[in-house]
Scaffold this active site. Structure first.
Site, short mmCIF file in Angstrom:
data_model
loop_
_atom_site.label_atom_id
_atom_site.label_comp_id
_atom_site.label_asym_id
_atom_site.label_seq_id
_atom_site.Cartn_x
_atom_site.Cartn_y
_atom_site.Cartn_z
N PRO A 80 -139.85 87.30 -81.30
CA PRO A 80 -140.75 86.14 -81.38
C PRO A 80 -140.91 85.34 -80.09
O PRO A 80 -141.90 84.62 -79.95
CB PRO A 80 -140.12 85.27 -82.47
CG PRO A 80 -138.69 85.67 -82.49
CD PRO A 80 -138.65 87.12 -82.12
N LYS A 125 -146.15 86.32 -79.29
CA LYS A 125 -147.21 87.29 -79.05
C LYS A 125 -147.69 88.01 -80.32
O LYS A 125 -148.78 88.59 -80.34
CB LYS A 125 -146.74 88.34 -78.04
CG LYS A 125 -146.83 87.88 -76.60
CD LYS A 125 -148.26 87.92 -76.08
CE LYS A 125 -148.52 87.02 -74.91
NZ LYS A 125 -149.00 85.68 -75.22
N TYR A 128 -148.45 84.18 -71.22
CA TYR A 128 -148.30 83.28 -72.38
C TYR A 128 -149.66 82.88 -72.94
O TYR A 128 -149.86 82.84 -74.15
CB TYR A 128 -147.50 82.04 -71.96
CG TYR A 128 -146.93 81.25 -73.12
CD1 TYR A 128 -145.60 81.39 -73.49
CD2 TYR A 128 -147.72 80.34 -73.82
CE1 TYR A 128 -145.07 80.66 -74.54
CE2 TYR A 128 -147.19 79.60 -74.88
CZ TYR A 128 -145.87 79.77 -75.24
OH TYR A 128 -145.35 79.05 -76.29
C1 DHB Z 1 -143.24 79.24 -82.28
C2 DHB Z 1 -142.71 80.50 -82.35
C3 DHB Z 1 -142.53 81.22 -81.20
O1 DHB Z 1 -142.03 82.46 -81.25
C4 DHB Z 1 -142.83 80.69 -79.97
O2 DHB Z 1 -142.61 81.43 -78.85
C5 DHB Z 1 -143.38 79.44 -79.90
C6 DHB Z 1 -143.58 78.71 -81.07
C7 DHB Z 1 -143.44 78.44 -83.52
O3 DHB Z 1 -143.17 78.96 -84.61
O4 DHB Z 1 -143.84 77.28 -83.43
#
Ligand code: DHB
Length: 395
Positions: free
Chosen positions: A294, A298, A386
């Site tokens: 996570p 992405k 990003y």
């Molecule tokens: C969230 C999840 C992510 O993996 C991330 O890089 C940024 C934000 C989120 O759930 O808010």
């Protein structure tokens, strides 16, 4: 004998990939049927990540899938990387002229479902696809059962597996449910939702000797935060006070605003890309095709890029131009998929602390964070990835 239902595109899975594809096909006048084993309420309640790339937002808005992303979502022009108790801002707008939007995935799903159902789309909830057959023919099939146990069969020009990381469609494409390039990580995220105001204007990705933490947001009154944890951790094993202590110890440069925690979950990490994304007229998209850890958010963005490409190929096919563009899907989609695999792996390895990390590993990691944040080239790479690379084209 089951009565087979004929359609142009059979889509397994009513997640972001499946629903977005159905929506774009609808707009192009191409018929589809979506099946999902969950109810509408369950789909709309799925808690996932919240960051949308610039290109994802553009497509949601331009295609008429969501206006709410612009009114209810929040534009973020940067993130903070925090290490050794100090924050360093990565300024996306200054570095690459783009932004991201904080708009949770389940809100995207609500928007898509509302739009599709208003447009008369054929979405069959609580229909469990069991098998994709006839993948060597021009009319692949989906067979399964509805909630009452009654069998169903869909016959289509194309079958799309948008059925997530436990995809059953994968078997028709690669010969097994697990066939692909694969990497497991020795950590996971413990995620919470809490009632509190935001602790900072932008998201904070924190590397600390105690491990990683991410301070994300959902709204002015609800926040989402994550804590690096052991993959086998039981979400009930920590008290609220222990969670706040652990979070605060990892984000020592920011005073966290605390509040009641009303949801906890553990997210496992894995990187996966199926050996193949398509076999003749069966195509995998989204998590069925690839899973990323996570860090960097992405997952859904990659799924929406798959959809953009595949929609173009299907449009060309149904305009009478043959399968030429659809056949290019795998090769073109994989370019972005592997870039995103690398980015997600890189963010993960730069920010998390492995249990067996040596002093050398730790100091090397801090050196890397220093390099990335002190160098315009380093920060620009992060900002480009990003906020999302330019979309690929099929041809
Ligand atoms: C969230 C999840 C992510 O993996 C991330 O890089 C940024 C934000 C989120 O759930 O808010």
């Amino acid at each position: 004998m089951v009565d087979a239902v004929r359609t142009q595109v059979a889509i397994i899975g009513a997640g972001p990939a499946g629903l977005m594809l159905a929506h774009l096909l609808n707009a192009s006048g191409i018929a589809s049927i979506v099946v999902d084993n969950r109810s509408r309420a369950d789909i709309e309640a799925t808690i996932r990540a919240g960051i949308l790339e610039n290109g994802t937002v553009d497509l949601l808005v331009a295609s008429g899938a969501s206006d709410r992303v612009l009114t209810d979502g929040h534009r973020h022009d940067g993130i903070e990387l925090q290490f050794e108790g100090e924050g360093r801002r990565i300024d996306f707008r200054q570095l690459v002229g783009r932004s991201v939007w904080l708009y949770p995935q389940h809100e995207v799903l609500k928007d898509l479902l509302a739009r599709l159902l208003a447009d008369g789309a054929d979405i069959r909830f609580e229909h469990e696809a069991g098998l994709v057959t006839d993948e060597d023919t021009d009319t692949p099939k989906v067979v399964g059962r509805d909630a009452a146990g009654t069998p169903f069969e869909l016959v289509a020009d194309f079958v799309i597996g948008a059925d997530g990381s436990r995809s059953i469609a994968r078997t028709a494409v690669v010969g097994s449910q697990t066939g692909g390039y694969f990497r497991e990580y020795p950590f996971a995220w413990f995620g919470i939702l809490c009632e509190a105001p935001p602790s900072a204007k932008e998201l904070i990705y924190a590397n600390s000797a105690n491990g990683f933490a991410l301070i994300s947001q959902r709204s002015d009154t609800v926040q989402r935060m994550y804590l690096q944890c052991d993959p086998d951790m039981d979400p009930a094993s920590l008290s609220d006070a222990e969670i706040w202590d652990a979070l605060q110890s990892r984000v020592s440069g920011t005073a966290l605003k605390q509040g009641p925690i009303f949801q906890r979950d553990v997210l496992r990490f894995r990187s996966f890309v199926a050996w193949h994304l398509q076999k003749r007229r069966v195509v995998l998209i989204g998590d069925a095709a690839h899973t990323v850890p996570p860090t960097g958010a992405k997952g859904m963005n990659l799924a929406i890029h798959d959809v953009r490409l595949l929609h173009r190929g299907l449009e060309s096919y149904f305009a009478g131009e043959g399968t030429g563009l659809v056949d290019r899907f795998e090769q073109v989609a994989l370019k972005r998929i592997w870039r995103a695999q690398h980015f997600s792996w890189w963010m993960t390895s730069m920010l998390h602390v492995a249990a067996d990390a040596t002093d050398f590993d730790r100091r090397r990691q801090l050196g890397e964070l220093e390099s990335v944040t002190a160098s315009a080239a380093g920060s620009t790479y992060l900002a480009e990835a990003y906020t999302g690379w330019p979309a690929e084209e099929l041809g």
